[in-house]
Design a protein around this motif. Structure first.
Motif, PDB file in Angstrom:
ATOM      1  N   LEU A   2      23.318 -75.433 -15.133  1.00 35.16           N
ATOM      2  CA  LEU A   2      24.282 -74.734 -15.985  1.00 35.16           C
ATOM      3  C   LEU A   2      25.313 -73.982 -15.156  1.00 35.16           C
ATOM      4  CD1 LEU A   2      21.889 -73.383 -18.755  1.00 35.16           C
ATOM      5  CD2 LEU A   2      23.452 -75.332 -18.917  1.00 35.16           C
ATOM      6  N   ARG A  24      29.346 -74.502 -15.089  1.00 37.56           N
ATOM      7  CA  ARG A  24      30.268 -73.372 -15.242  1.00 37.56           C
ATOM      8  C   ARG A  24      31.278 -73.337 -14.100  1.00 37.56           C
ATOM      9  NH1 ARG A  24      31.164 -68.739 -13.066  1.00 37.56           N
ATOM     10  NH2 ARG A  24      29.347 -68.891 -11.715  1.00 37.56           N
ATOM     11  N   GLU A  43      21.622 -78.425 -31.438  1.00 39.80           N
ATOM     12  CA  GLU A  43      21.994 -77.097 -31.919  1.00 39.80           C
ATOM     13  C   GLU A  43      20.797 -76.306 -32.425  1.00 39.80           C
ATOM     14  OE1 GLU A  43      25.762 -75.446 -34.387  1.00 39.80           O
ATOM     15  OE2 GLU A  43      24.639 -77.081 -35.295  1.00 39.80           O
ATOM     16  N   LEU A  50      22.079 -71.677 -22.157  1.00 42.27           N
ATOM     17  CA  LEU A  50      23.271 -72.489 -22.412  1.00 42.27           C
ATOM     18  C   LEU A  50      24.312 -71.695 -23.192  1.00 42.27           C
ATOM     19  CD1 LEU A  50      24.864 -75.123 -22.328  1.00 42.27           C
ATOM     20  CD2 LEU A  50      23.576 -75.863 -24.349  1.00 42.27           C
ATOM     21  N   SER A  51      23.877 -70.961 -24.201  1.00 50.29           N
ATOM     22  CA  SER A  51      24.807 -70.136 -24.983  1.00 50.29           C
ATOM     23  C   SER A  51      25.491 -69.112 -24.098  1.00 50.29           C
ATOM     24  CB  SER A  51      24.067 -69.418 -26.111  1.00 50.29           C
ATOM     25  OG  SER A  51      23.572 -70.327 -27.035  1.00 50.29           O
ATOM     26  N   LYS A  56      26.040 -69.318 -20.814  1.00 49.91           N
ATOM     27  CA  LYS A  56      26.990 -69.980 -19.912  1.00 49.91           C
ATOM     28  C   LYS A  56      28.253 -70.398 -20.656  1.00 49.91           C
ATOM     29  CE  LYS A  56      24.723 -69.803 -16.086  1.00 49.91           C
ATOM     30  NZ  LYS A  56      25.082 -68.891 -15.022  1.00 49.91           N
ATOM     31  N   LEU A  57      28.091 -70.917 -21.881  1.00 50.64           N
ATOM     32  CA  LEU A  57      29.274 -71.286 -22.672  1.00 50.64           C
ATOM     33  C   LEU A  57      30.146 -70.063 -22.935  1.00 50.64           C
ATOM     34  CD1 LEU A  57      27.703 -73.802 -25.227  1.00 50.64           C
ATOM     35  CD2 LEU A  57      29.232 -74.334 -23.313  1.00 50.64           C
ATOM     36  N   HIS A  58      29.502 -68.947 -23.220  1.00 53.89           N
ATOM     37  CA  HIS A  58      30.248 -67.704 -23.437  1.00 53.89           C
ATOM     38  C   HIS A  58      30.984 -67.300 -22.150  1.00 53.89           C
ATOM     39  CE1 HIS A  58      31.275 -63.827 -25.104  1.00 53.89           C
ATOM     40  NE2 HIS A  58      30.770 -63.258 -24.015  1.00 53.89           N
ATOM     41  N   ILE A 100      32.022 -69.258 -19.766  1.00 55.13           N
ATOM     42  CA  ILE A 100      33.122 -70.201 -19.535  1.00 55.13           C
ATOM     43  C   ILE A 100      34.314 -69.843 -20.428  1.00 55.13           C
ATOM     44  CG2 ILE A 100      33.834 -72.611 -19.809  1.00 55.13           C
ATOM     45  CD1 ILE A 100      30.891 -73.343 -19.021  1.00 55.13           C
ATOM     46  N   LYS A 101      34.048 -69.508 -21.680  1.00 61.08           N
ATOM     47  CA  LYS A 101      35.126 -69.097 -22.592  1.00 61.08           C
ATOM     48  C   LYS A 101      35.785 -67.819 -22.115  1.00 61.08           C
ATOM     49  CE  LYS A 101      33.149 -71.147 -26.759  1.00 61.08           C
ATOM     50  NZ  LYS A 101      32.515 -70.871 -28.052  1.00 61.08           N
ATOM     51  N   ILE A 128      36.998 -74.622 -24.870  1.00 62.74           N
ATOM     52  CA  ILE A 128      35.819 -75.411 -25.218  1.00 62.74           C
ATOM     53  C   ILE A 128      35.980 -75.870 -26.656  1.00 62.74           C
ATOM     54  CG2 ILE A 128      33.334 -75.366 -25.623  1.00 62.74           C
ATOM     55  CD1 ILE A 128      33.059 -73.385 -23.358  1.00 62.74           C
ATOM     56  N   THR A 142      34.087 -77.638 -29.746  1.00 60.25           N
ATOM     57  CA  THR A 142      32.762 -77.940 -30.259  1.00 60.25           C
ATOM     58  C   THR A 142      32.882 -78.912 -31.416  1.00 60.25           C
ATOM     59  OG1 THR A 142      32.016 -75.728 -29.644  1.00 60.25           O
ATOM     60  CG2 THR A 142      30.664 -76.933 -31.237  1.00 60.25           C
TER      61      THR A 142
END
Length: 138
Positions: A41, A45, A64, A73-74, A76-78, A80-81, A87, A89
């Motif tokens: 992850l 990123r 999901e 994962l949530s 890391k996505l946060h 990245i944003k 991103i 979805t």
């Protein structure tokens, strides 16, 4: 975090940055990200936010229902944003009975009106999940 893992992440970013160009963009697809470890992850990123990487598209998929707000994962996505990376979805759900009927009709070369009973069984058995429908019809 060891120095060797930092070097590995840095090297992967440099490799992607070196091979991705307008003529030959790089697309990386990873499935089942809900099971990815922290290092994977973090590499994702780093590739997503690295300003030296261009012509690179990352596609990732995950279940999901297995990822909540506290999942790595949530987080890391946060992250990245937060770095300003866009991103997109796309939630993939069930297909409708009519679509299954069309698939069955085209697969069997039979008029759609004659396929309705079989299509209903296929849709119910596969829960409208396109991958399961394709496998069932194969």
């Amino acid at each position: 975090v060891t120095s060797s893992s930092i070097r590995l992440k840095f090297l992967l970013c440099k490799i992607i940055g070196a091979i991705a160009c307008k003529v030959h963009p790089v697309i990386l697809f990873l499935d089942d990200l809900q099971w990815a470890d922290e290092m994977t992850l973090d590499v994702i990123r780093m590739m997503m936010i690295d300003p030296d990487i261009h012509n690179f598209l990352f596609l990732g998929s995950y279940r999901e229902n297995e990822v909540d707000g506290s999942h790595p994962l949530s987080k890391k996505l946060h992250d990245i944003k937060e770095q300003g990376t866009n991103i997109v979805t796309i939630a993939v759900g069930q297909i409708e009975r009519e679509c299954v009927n069309t698939l069955v009709s085209e697969t069997l070369c039979i008029p759609p009106s004659l396929c309705q009973p079989l299509s209903t069984v296929v849709h119910n058995k596969c829960c409208g999940i396109i991958l399961f429908v394709w496998n069932f019809l194969a």
